[in-house]
Design a protein around this motif. Structure first.
Motif, PDB file in Angstrom:
ATOM      1  N   ALA A  72       0.804  -1.220   0.000  1.00  0.00           N
ATOM      2  CA  ALA A  72       0.000   0.000   0.000  1.00  0.00           C
ATOM      3  C   ALA A  72       0.840   1.275   0.000  1.00  0.00           C
ATOM      4  N   VAL A  73       1.762   1.401   0.910  1.00  0.00           N
ATOM      5  CA  VAL A  73       2.503   2.659   1.033  1.00  0.00           C
ATOM      6  C   VAL A  73       3.373   2.903  -0.191  1.00  0.00           C
ATOM      7  N   PRO A 148      -9.090   2.613  18.622  1.00  0.00           N
ATOM      8  CA  PRO A 148      -7.902   3.131  17.917  1.00  0.00           C
ATOM      9  C   PRO A 148      -7.745   2.549  16.513  1.00  0.00           C
ATOM     10  N   PHE A 149      -8.128   1.292  16.331  1.00  0.00           N
ATOM     11  CA  PHE A 149      -8.048   0.668  15.010  1.00  0.00           C
ATOM     12  C   PHE A 149      -8.947   1.400  14.019  1.00  0.00           C
ATOM     13  N   GLU A 150     -10.159   1.715  14.429  1.00  0.00           N
ATOM     14  CA  GLU A 150     -11.096   2.425  13.549  1.00  0.00           C
ATOM     15  C   GLU A 150     -10.648   3.863  13.315  1.00  0.00           C
ATOM     16  N   LEU A 151     -10.091   4.512  14.330  1.00  0.00           N
ATOM     17  CA  LEU A 151      -9.607   5.883  14.159  1.00  0.00           C
ATOM     18  C   LEU A 151      -8.449   5.945  13.160  1.00  0.00           C
ATOM     19  N   VAL A 152      -7.567   4.959  13.198  1.00  0.00           N
ATOM     20  CA  VAL A 152      -6.460   4.922  12.244  1.00  0.00           C
ATOM     21  C   VAL A 152      -6.997   4.701  10.833  1.00  0.00           C
ATOM     22  N   SER A 153      -8.001   3.866  10.675  1.00  0.00           N
ATOM     23  CA  SER A 153      -8.561   3.641   9.339  1.00  0.00           C
ATOM     24  C   SER A 153      -9.220   4.907   8.804  1.00  0.00           C
ATOM     25  N   VAL A 154      -9.908   5.663   9.650  1.00  0.00           N
ATOM     26  CA  VAL A 154     -10.507   6.926   9.221  1.00  0.00           C
ATOM     27  C   VAL A 154      -9.422   7.940   8.869  1.00  0.00           C
ATOM     28  N   LEU A 155      -8.372   7.995   9.678  1.00  0.00           N
ATOM     29  CA  LEU A 155      -7.269   8.919   9.416  1.00  0.00           C
ATOM     30  C   LEU A 155      -6.598   8.616   8.076  1.00  0.00           C
ATOM     31  N   LEU A 156      -6.349   7.345   7.785  1.00  0.00           N
ATOM     32  CA  LEU A 156      -5.740   6.978   6.507  1.00  0.00           C
ATOM     33  C   LEU A 156      -6.652   7.317   5.329  1.00  0.00           C
ATOM     34  N   THR A 157      -7.949   7.121   5.494  1.00  0.00           N
ATOM     35  CA  THR A 157      -8.893   7.458   4.429  1.00  0.00           C
ATOM     36  C   THR A 157      -8.907   8.958   4.174  1.00  0.00           C
ATOM     37  N   VAL A 158      -8.924   9.760   5.235  1.00  0.00           N
ATOM     38  CA  VAL A 158      -8.906  11.213   5.081  1.00  0.00           C
ATOM     39  C   VAL A 158      -7.602  11.669   4.423  1.00  0.00           C
ATOM     40  N   GLY A 162      -7.369  13.647   0.923  1.00  0.00           N
ATOM     41  CA  GLY A 162      -6.659  14.924   0.864  1.00  0.00           C
ATOM     42  C   GLY A 162      -5.574  14.929  -0.196  1.00  0.00           C
ATOM     43  N   ALA A 163      -4.853  13.809  -0.337  1.00  0.00           N
ATOM     44  CA  ALA A 163      -3.806  13.727  -1.362  1.00  0.00           C
ATOM     45  C   ALA A 163      -4.410  13.818  -2.761  1.00  0.00           C
ATOM     46  N   VAL A 164      -5.542  13.164  -2.973  1.00  0.00           N
ATOM     47  CA  VAL A 164      -6.200  13.230  -4.277  1.00  0.00           C
ATOM     48  C   VAL A 164      -6.718  14.638  -4.540  1.00  0.00           C
ATOM     49  N   ALA A 165      -7.272  15.290  -3.510  1.00  0.00           N
ATOM     50  CA  ALA A 165      -7.781  16.653  -3.674  1.00  0.00           C
ATOM     51  C   ALA A 165      -6.646  17.625  -4.000  1.00  0.00           C
ATOM     52  N   LEU A 166      -5.499  17.474  -3.339  1.00  0.00           N
ATOM     53  CA  LEU A 166      -4.359  18.335  -3.649  1.00  0.00           C
ATOM     54  C   LEU A 166      -3.850  18.111  -5.061  1.00  0.00           C
TER      55      LEU A 166
END
Length: 175
Positions: A72-73, A148-158, A162-166
């Motif tokens: 992925a990365v 924390p697992f769900e928060l990390v998944s939301v953070l990665l999605t955001v 953001g990268a696509v929007a930029l």
């Protein structure tokens, strides 16, 4: 001080080769000037680290290492590079003093780490691990560490959105 009583087993040879591969990949990632070459060198380093995790009987961590970092990365880095514009800038001028100081610093760090590891007292017996460490990690991940697992998944999605929007905004600015 330098008593090298080492049994040259297959595990020792595999560790040595994987460690050398990880170090070489990391150094090459720092030395390459093209970003795509750096990303591929990082992928090589991540695969070597996954091999080291397998030697430590952490198969789940090795699988996640390959899945997340190598897959992925690295792919996200390459897509990010391909989606943005890069002008061909001139080659960075050679700085022999900086390279010499960096080499001296690396050798000093190696010497300090070598001395610290040789004089460290490690326990003779390692604690036996669970037979099914993947099951134990899964139980902890979905019970105690679910939020924390769900928060990390939301953070990665955001971050991805953001990268696509930029990248889209940069594309729209072009004449």
């Amino acid at each position: 001080m330098f008593n090298f009583n080492v049994d040259f087993t297959g595990e020792f040879v595999a560790f040595f080769l994987l460690a050398v591969c990880a170090i070489v990949g990391a150094v090459m990632a720092l030395q390459f000037t093209k970003v795509v070459h750096t990303a591929l060198s990082l992928a090589f380093t991540f695969v070597a680290l996954a091999g080291l995790f397998v030697l430590l009987d952490a198969e789940f961590v090795a699988f996640v290492q390959v899945l997340l970092y190598v897959g992925a990365v690295t792919i996200l880095m390459i897509f990010g590079i391909m989606m943005t514009k890069h002008q061909d800038e001139g080659q960075e001028p050679s700085r022999p003093l900086r390279d010499t100081l960096a080499a001296i610093g690396c050798l000093c760090l190696f010497g300090i780490l070598f001395y610290a590891i040789r004089n460290a007292g490690f326990p003779a017996e390692a604690r036996p691990g669970d037979e099914n460490n993947t099951l134990e990690i899964g139980k902890l991940l979905f019970s105690q560490y679910a939020i924390p697992f769900e928060l990390v998944s939301v953070l990665l999605t955001v971050a991805f959105i953001g990268a696509v929007a930029l990248a889209k905004r940069e594309e729209g600015d072009a004449p």
